[in-house]
Scaffold this active site. Structure first.
Site, mmCIF file in Angstrom:
data_model
loop_
_atom_site.group_PDB
_atom_site.id
_atom_site.type_symbol
_atom_site.label_atom_id
_atom_site.label_comp_id
_atom_site.label_asym_id
_atom_site.label_seq_id
_atom_site.Cartn_x
_atom_site.Cartn_y
_atom_site.Cartn_z
ATOM 1 N N SER A 149 42.904 39.628 39.266
ATOM 2 C CA SER A 149 41.653 40.308 38.959
ATOM 3 C C SER A 149 41.669 41.766 39.433
ATOM 4 O O SER A 149 42.576 42.500 39.071
ATOM 5 C CB SER A 149 40.503 39.505 39.576
ATOM 6 O OG SER A 149 39.356 39.689 38.817
ATOM 7 N N HIS A 188 38.725 32.236 34.609
ATOM 8 C CA HIS A 188 39.230 33.318 35.457
ATOM 9 C C HIS A 188 39.608 32.761 36.830
ATOM 10 O O HIS A 188 38.738 32.333 37.592
ATOM 11 C CB HIS A 188 38.081 34.335 35.587
ATOM 12 C CG HIS A 188 38.424 35.583 36.316
ATOM 13 N ND1 HIS A 188 39.185 36.583 35.775
ATOM 14 C CD2 HIS A 188 38.085 36.010 37.567
ATOM 15 C CE1 HIS A 188 39.292 37.576 36.633
ATOM 16 N NE2 HIS A 188 38.636 37.250 37.735
#
Ligand code: GCU
Length: 413
Positions: A249, A390
């Site tokens: 990320s 994610h």
């Protein structure tokens, strides 16, 4: 080499790459800013690469001071994980403040022939969250508040020990013959907009006015990854010529910027890095340049803000960040439901870097179209899109370990 099978996303990608409905990867990687074509590897390395690197410094991430180093202190070493690993910990002190230090944690396979190749990755919540191992020091830096991990008022506690171990499958990594080296990003730069008073900025920037090209938090975190690599070079337990930098990320954005600047990194892995990482900004899907700069004004340099809504004016885009890694193996990973990070945009950047890789090493991304879920494409550029959301999972790690094995004998740098 693994080749990908076409999927239902094929149509989408064809549209995106056809140059009609969606943008192709502009700016052209093999054209100088003045329009001159780049036709040889030496022209890439001597002319176009420095031009692109300079543009990322000036327009996106800001300039990293060249002369700042850190000092290694307090090295400890012990058996861990039921004797399967050696655990090392040390501090990297920087600046004048006695509290300013990066606390590093490393696990190495206990049985190894020679120095271990390693994955180097920053973590979000502190080293003690990476493993239930009681010998790991609890983080003392700023960490994000998190009830489940026992963090209140940005202070970590014992309650967080092993709380994020699902992201760090240490047994799996050392079982494949690799080490893991990690540190908390809060030790380098607490992740909030504080006017650049704390962390590496507080130590190095002085009180001078922030310029359009001053480095942001991503630059500071990337600086720390290079300092960790310095310390690996000085320790014979590690094979510093086989150090893969990895991040998830915002730390995936960071891993790419670290690998682009510091060519000592052997391999560069970006997991779900999205906008300002691997995702192609000109697509304007998911998080955009305007939105990221509004929500995280401290991550990039000031000038990057001026491209919000004007992505086509950017003199670079993120495929060129990947191209800066050439000829070293680079990996982009997406997740199925991570639309905020724009999986297709991440894939398109990997494709967009392919021309540079083909020119400089004759190998690139062995997938013209977006691969099916969980079907990695591994050439000198790697890509996969994982089932799920994610996250950084053992399934992602399995692909990274395969990729590292594939390139174990690729000449370093
Ligand atoms: C937010 C942010 C992303 C970032 C992510 C993360 O979602 O918008 O750019 O990648 O946080 O770091 O978890």
């Amino acid at each position: 080499m693994k080749t990908a099978t076409p999927t239902i996303l094929t149509l989408l990608v064809s549209a995106a790459t056809s140059g009609q409905a969606a943008p192709t990867c502009e700016p052209h990687p093999l054209r100088m800013q003045d329009g001159a074509p780049v036709t040889s590897a030496s022209q890439w390395f001597d002319q176009r690469r420095p031009e692109v690197l300079e543009l990322f410094r000036a327009e996106v991430y800001g300039r990293t001071p060249a002369d700042k180093r850190a000092r290694v202190e307090h090295i400890t070493s012990a058996d861990a994980l039921d004797g399967a690993a050696t655990r090392k910990q040390w501090d990297l002190r920087y600046g004048a403040d006695r509290d300013a230090a990066v606390r590093v944690l490393a696990y190495l396979p206990k049985t190894r022939q020679g120095p271990a190749p390693v994955f180097v990755a920053l973590n979000f919540q502190g080293n003690h969250t990476v493993s239930p191992d009681p010998g790991v020091r609890v983080a003392t830096c700023w960490v994000r508040n998190n009830k489940a991990l026992g963090v209140d008022a940005n202070r970590a506690t014992e309650a967080g020990r092993g709380g994020v171990a699902g992201r760090w499958p240490v047994e799996q990594i050392i079982g494949r013959g690799y080490g893991l080296v990690t540190a908390c990003y809060g030790d380098l730069d607490p992740d909030f907009d504080d006017g650049f008073d704390n962390g590496v900025h507080g130590a190095f920037d002085g009180d001078g006015e922030r310029r359009d090209e001053s480095w942001g938090a991503i630059g500071a975190w990337a600086w720390g990854l290079s300092r960790i690599l310095d310390s690996l070079e000085a320790d014979a337990d590690f094979d510093a010529t086989r150090a893969a930098v990895l991040g998830h990320s915002r730390l995936g954005k960071t891993a790419l910027w670290a690998g682009a600047q510091d060519q000592r990194f052997w391999m560069i892995i970006s997991n779900n890095s999205g906008c300002g990482g691997a995702a192609y900004s000109r697509r304007k899907q998911g998080e955009t340049v305007a939105v990221i700069n509004k929500n995280f004004p401290h991550w990039f340099c000031k000038r990057f803000r001026s491209y919000g809504g004007r992505e086509d004016a950017l003199p670079v885009d993120q495929h060129l960040l990947l191209a800066l890694c050439a000829p070293r193996p680079v990996y982009v990973a997406s997740a199925q439901f991570d639309s905020w990070a724009d999986p297709l945009g991440e894939f398109l950047s990997a494709r967009g870097a392919d021309a540079v890789y083909r020119l400089v090493c004759g190998d690139g991304l062995p997938a013209e179209e977006m691969p099916a879920l969980d079907q990695p494409a591994h050439g000198r550029i790697g890509y996969h899109v994982r089932t799920g959301k994610h996250d950084l999972t053992p399934a992602d790690w399995e692909h990274y370990l395969d990729f590292a094995d594939l390139h174990r004998d690729t000449p370093p740098r």
